[in-house]
Structure formats: C-alpha cells, structure tokens
Design a protein around this motif. Structure first.
Motif, PDB file in Angstrom:
ATOM      1  N   PRO A   2       2.915  11.483  -5.865  1.00 57.01           N
ATOM      2  CA  PRO A   2       1.930  12.611  -4.747  1.00 57.01           C
ATOM      3  C   PRO A   2       2.594  11.555  -4.256  1.00 57.01           C
ATOM      4  CG  PRO A   2       0.634  12.520  -6.264  1.00 57.01           C
ATOM      5  CD  PRO A   2       1.316  11.645  -6.631  1.00 57.01           C
ATOM      6  N   ARG A   3       3.421  12.681  -3.102  1.00 59.82           N
ATOM      7  CA  ARG A   3       3.663  12.002  -1.691  1.00 59.82           C
ATOM      8  C   ARG A   3       2.869  11.078  -0.542  1.00 59.82           C
ATOM      9  NH1 ARG A   3       6.852  16.034   2.212  1.00 59.82           N
ATOM     10  NH2 ARG A   3       7.243  14.291   3.150  1.00 59.82           N
ATOM     11  N   ALA A   4       1.369  11.750  -0.542  1.00 52.77           N
ATOM     12  CA  ALA A   4       0.326  10.616   0.294  1.00 52.77           C
ATOM     13  C   ALA A   4       0.474   9.335  -0.609  1.00 52.77           C
ATOM     14  CB  ALA A   4      -0.658  11.280  -0.299  1.00 52.77           C
ATOM     15  N   THR A   5      -0.082   9.448  -1.830  1.00 54.38           N
ATOM     16  CA  THR A   5       0.014   8.129  -2.397  1.00 54.38           C
ATOM     17  C   THR A   5       1.260   7.083  -2.340  1.00 54.38           C
ATOM     18  OG1 THR A   5      -1.312   9.285  -4.084  1.00 54.38           O
ATOM     19  CG2 THR A   5       0.028   6.973  -4.743  1.00 54.38           C
ATOM     20  N   THR A   6       2.447   7.672  -2.117  1.00 54.66           N
ATOM     21  CA  THR A   6       3.492   7.209  -1.625  1.00 54.66           C
ATOM     22  C   THR A   6       3.984   6.132  -0.535  1.00 54.66           C
ATOM     23  OG1 THR A   6       5.183   8.209  -3.464  1.00 54.66           O
ATOM     24  CG2 THR A   6       5.968   7.084  -1.649  1.00 54.66           C
ATOM     25  N   ALA A   7       3.217   7.303   0.536  1.00 58.27           N
ATOM     26  CA  ALA A   7       2.629   7.176   1.735  1.00 58.27           C
ATOM     27  C   ALA A   7       1.984   6.234   2.606  1.00 58.27           C
ATOM     28  CB  ALA A   7       2.776   8.621   2.799  1.00 58.27           C
ATOM     29  N   TYR A   8       0.307   5.731   1.702  1.00 55.45           N
ATOM     30  CA  TYR A   8      -0.074   4.736   1.545  1.00 55.45           C
ATOM     31  C   TYR A   8       0.029   3.430   1.767  1.00 55.45           C
ATOM     32  CZ  TYR A   8      -2.960   3.889  -2.710  1.00 55.45           C
ATOM     33  OH  TYR A   8      -3.098   3.705  -4.038  1.00 55.45           O
ATOM     34  N   ARG A   9       1.234   3.669   0.433  1.00 55.03           N
ATOM     35  CA  ARG A   9       1.749   2.051  -0.136  1.00 55.03           C
ATOM     36  C   ARG A   9       3.242   1.729   0.451  1.00 55.03           C
ATOM     37  NH1 ARG A   9       1.929   3.321  -6.772  1.00 55.03           N
ATOM     38  NH2 ARG A   9      -0.013   3.682  -7.061  1.00 55.03           N
ATOM     39  N   ARG A  10       3.486   2.773   0.555  1.00 50.02           N
ATOM     40  CA  ARG A  10       4.548   2.096   2.038  1.00 50.02           C
ATOM     41  C   ARG A  10       3.935   1.576   2.755  1.00 50.02           C
ATOM     42  NH1 ARG A  10       6.848   4.703   6.658  1.00 50.02           N
ATOM     43  NH2 ARG A  10       5.676   7.083   5.900  1.00 50.02           N
ATOM     44  N   VAL A  11       2.755   2.349   3.597  1.00 50.74           N
ATOM     45  CA  VAL A  11       2.383   1.105   4.924  1.00 50.74           C
ATOM     46  C   VAL A  11       1.703   0.134   4.685  1.00 50.74           C
ATOM     47  CG1 VAL A  11       0.612   1.753   6.959  1.00 50.74           C
ATOM     48  CG2 VAL A  11       1.963   4.020   6.170  1.00 50.74           C
ATOM     49  N   VAL A  46      -4.019   8.644   6.009  1.00 50.08           N
ATOM     50  CA  VAL A  46      -2.715   7.504   4.792  1.00 50.08           C
ATOM     51  C   VAL A  46      -3.420   5.660   5.180  1.00 50.08           C
ATOM     52  CG1 VAL A  46      -0.752   6.800   4.622  1.00 50.08           C
ATOM     53  CG2 VAL A  46      -1.039   9.846   3.806  1.00 50.08           C
ATOM     54  N   ILE A  47      -3.231   5.262   6.906  1.00 46.30           N
ATOM     55  CA  ILE A  47      -3.777   4.820   7.494  1.00 46.30           C
ATOM     56  C   ILE A  47      -5.346   4.107   6.835  1.00 46.30           C
ATOM     57  CG2 ILE A  47      -3.944   3.667   9.564  1.00 46.30           C
ATOM     58  CD1 ILE A  47      -1.104   4.254   9.206  1.00 46.30           C
ATOM     59  N   LEU A  48      -6.270   5.622   6.820  1.00 41.46           N
ATOM     60  CA  LEU A  48      -7.720   4.471   6.496  1.00 41.46           C
ATOM     61  C   LEU A  48      -7.271   3.801   4.563  1.00 41.46           C
ATOM     62  CD1 LEU A  48      -9.427   7.207   7.511  1.00 41.46           C
ATOM     63  CD2 LEU A  48      -9.122   5.549   8.926  1.00 41.46           C
ATOM     64  N   ARG A  51      -4.823   0.736   5.110  1.00 45.57           N
ATOM     65  CA  ARG A  51      -6.105  -0.817   5.167  1.00 45.57           C
ATOM     66  C   ARG A  51      -7.350  -1.267   4.233  1.00 45.57           C
ATOM     67  NH1 ARG A  51      -8.927   1.287  11.087  1.00 45.57           N
ATOM     68  NH2 ARG A  51     -10.328   1.924   9.518  1.00 45.57           N
ATOM     69  N   LYS A  52      -7.526   0.094   3.945  1.00 45.90           N
ATOM     70  CA  LYS A  52      -8.443  -0.163   2.538  1.00 45.90           C
ATOM     71  C   LYS A  52      -8.114  -1.477   1.256  1.00 45.90           C
ATOM     72  CE  LYS A  52     -10.939   3.349   1.038  1.00 45.90           C
ATOM     73  NZ  LYS A  52     -11.061   4.834   0.051  1.00 45.90           N
ATOM     74  N   VAL A  53      -6.477  -0.706   1.124  1.00 44.56           N
ATOM     75  CA  VAL A  53      -6.046  -1.709   0.182  1.00 44.56           C
ATOM     76  C   VAL A  53      -5.657  -3.255   1.136  1.00 44.56           C
ATOM     77  CG1 VAL A  53      -3.082  -2.114  -0.874  1.00 44.56           C
ATOM     78  CG2 VAL A  53      -5.077  -0.175  -1.484  1.00 44.56           C
ATOM     79  N   GLY A 185     -15.545  -5.758  -1.614  1.00 43.09           N
ATOM     80  CA  GLY A 185     -13.905  -5.238  -1.892  1.00 43.09           C
ATOM     81  C   GLY A 185     -13.055  -6.449  -1.982  1.00 43.09           C
ATOM     82  N   HIS A 186     -13.806  -7.372  -0.989  1.00 46.45           N
ATOM     83  CA  HIS A 186     -12.654  -8.494  -1.702  1.00 46.45           C
ATOM     84  C   HIS A 186     -12.030  -9.349  -2.922  1.00 46.45           C
ATOM     85  CE1 HIS A 186     -12.769 -10.464   3.146  1.00 46.45           C
ATOM     86  NE2 HIS A 186     -12.284  -9.360   3.106  1.00 46.45           N
ATOM     87  N   LEU A 187     -11.596  -9.514  -3.161  1.00 46.02           N
ATOM     88  CA  LEU A 187     -11.434 -10.002  -4.660  1.00 46.02           C
ATOM     89  C   LEU A 187     -11.937 -11.303  -5.200  1.00 46.02           C
ATOM     90  CD1 LEU A 187      -9.419  -9.207  -7.214  1.00 46.02           C
ATOM     91  CD2 LEU A 187      -7.800 -11.150  -6.552  1.00 46.02           C
ATOM     92  N   VAL A 188     -12.675 -11.013  -6.490  1.00 44.84           N
ATOM     93  CA  VAL A 188     -13.173 -12.286  -6.567  1.00 44.84           C
ATOM     94  C   VAL A 188     -13.240 -12.207  -8.077  1.00 44.84           C
ATOM     95  CG1 VAL A 188     -15.704 -11.681  -5.342  1.00 44.84           C
ATOM     96  CG2 VAL A 188     -15.332 -10.252  -7.258  1.00 44.84           C
ATOM     97  N   THR A 189     -12.847 -13.677  -8.510  1.00 41.99           N
ATOM     98  CA  THR A 189     -13.096 -14.356  -9.439  1.00 41.99           C
ATOM     99  C   THR A 189     -14.638 -14.361 -10.216  1.00 41.99           C
ATOM    100  OG1 THR A 189     -11.125 -15.396  -9.158  1.00 41.99           O
ATOM    101  CG2 THR A 189     -12.590 -15.994 -11.328  1.00 41.99           C
ATOM    102  N   VAL A 190     -14.126 -13.654 -11.737  1.00 48.11           N
ATOM    103  CA  VAL A 190     -15.954 -13.296 -12.132  1.00 48.11           C
ATOM    104  C   VAL A 190     -15.668 -14.464 -13.870  1.00 48.11           C
ATOM    105  CG1 VAL A 190     -17.897 -11.780 -13.325  1.00 48.11           C
ATOM    106  CG2 VAL A 190     -15.955 -11.132 -11.460  1.00 48.11           C
TER     107      VAL A 190
END
Length: 225
Positions: A2-11, A46-48, A51-53, A185-190
């Motif tokens: 989907p274009r929306a998925t491609t867009a947020y990854r590009r940003v 898309v921006i949100l 940013r979440k990523v 949301g921060h990456l943790v090691t478990v």
C-alpha cells in the motif's frame, strides 16, 4: 505494498538518515506535524506512523506539549551474567560488581500463572504460583526489571534441563518503560530463564528486562587455571 505504508517508511528512513549523518543532532527538535506534512507532502497519519517507528527505535523522544526531539543515545554499558539465586540480580554492571540495590515493585503471595509462564513451568494455566517483581538499581538509576514466578511440584515428569535462557527483543510496555525510566515503545532486551532445583521440585521462571539502547547483556565463561 500500500502507498501509505511506503510513505511512512520513506519518511522514517529520511529522518533516520538525518539523525545518523548528524543533520539532526541529539537535543534537536524535529519539525511540527504541519511542517513535516509540508516537507514530505504526506498526510498527518503518515507522519505520526513514521514518528512512532523512530520513537520505538529509541531515536526520537516526544515531550508532552513541547514537540519531539532527537534522543541522546549513549554507548550501551555491558551487563554481565550474575548468580541466579533467589533475590540476586540476574545481571551486574561490568565496571562494578557490587552496589546493586533491589526495590520491590510488586510482591504477591499467590497469583494465577499466566499462560506463557504455565507453559514454561509445565503446569496448567491458572494454577497458583508465587510472583515477585523487582527493580535493581545502580547509583540510583534502574538497571533491570525482574519478574519471578515460582511453583512447586510433587514430581517433575519431564527431563527438563537445570536451566535454559531465552533471549528476545520487543518494544517496552508502558509499565516497563516507566519502571526503567524510559518510555513505552523503546526497544528492550528480554532474558527469560526457566530453571529447576536439583531436586526437581521447585521451578522458576525469571524474566529480566533491560533497555537495549542503554545496556548489552553479556555471558562469560571463566577460564580454568
């Protein structure tokens, strides 16, 4: 795709590269939602998502009412595998063997075993087990969040190993982020250790959670003299 998925990854890719090459430095405030929409020519959704990523990757940090900033990412410190006895911290800072202080977050005499814990212990889900949650601190700062479930069995019917460690990574939950002075949301090691006593009648599951951008967990085998 989907274009929306491609867009947020590009940003996200563009902002990530700007952080890595120093265009955006630690402490810099990234553009507002409307500024980024205009810059990239995409919707606010898309921006949100982008940013979440980057927040989940630990590159950005939102500040309530003050925008989103580039995080200062320190070089992760090494945590060495420590003793595994009850009450002992599973890992200790490499530069200091002592000075780790436990803080009890939650102590429950008996709780219903969560499904995943029950699977590891080889018991029926919902069976009562003892649970203890602790934060171990070093120089006042939280190092690791440790949750221990303990069950006693009359007879262990499987040839289970004395212990087994499973390492994984995932985004921190809200409670984990707050306990470790990070954010959800921060990456943790478990590190999840399943172990049994020599008699085979006491079983434990010990889950240790550390912030991946602050600490690296290390296993060492001491040489023989």
């Amino acid at each position: 795709m989907p274009r929306a998925t491609t867009a947020y990854r590009r940003v996200a890719d563009t902002l990530r590269e700007q952080i890595k090459d120093g265009t955006l430095k630690p402490g810099d405030r990234i553009g507002s939602l409307s500024e980024l929409q205009e810059q990239f020519g995409v919707s606010d959704t898309v921006i949100l998502e982008a940013r979440k990523v980057l927040v989940a990757e630990g590159l950005l940090q939102p500040r309530a009412g003050d925008g989103t900033y580039v995080r200062d990412r320190p070089i992760p410190k090494r945590l060495l595998r420590n003793g595994t006895g009850p009450g002992q911290p599973p890992f200790r800072p490499e530069e200091d063997e002592g000075a780790l202080f436990p803080e009890v977050v939650e102590e429950a005499g008996k709780v219903a075993a969560p499904a995943e814990v029950a699977r590891r212990l080889g018991i029926k889900p919902g069976r009562k087990v003892v649970r203890l949650r602790q934060i171990f601190r070093h120089d006042g700062a939280p190092i690791q969040l440790v949750t221990t479930h303990v069950a006693k069995v009359a007879d262990l019917r499987t040839a289970a190993p004395l212990w087994e460690d499973e390492l994984s990574a995932r985004p921190a939950t809200d409670s984990e982020g707050r306990a470790l002075e990070g954010v959800a949301g921060h990456l943790v090691t478990v590190v999840t250790r399943t172990e049994r006593s020599e008699s085979g009648r006491t079983l434990r599951v010990v889950e240790t959670v550390v912030l991946a951008d602050r600490f690296t967990v290390v296993y060492q085998q001491q040489g023989q003299n």
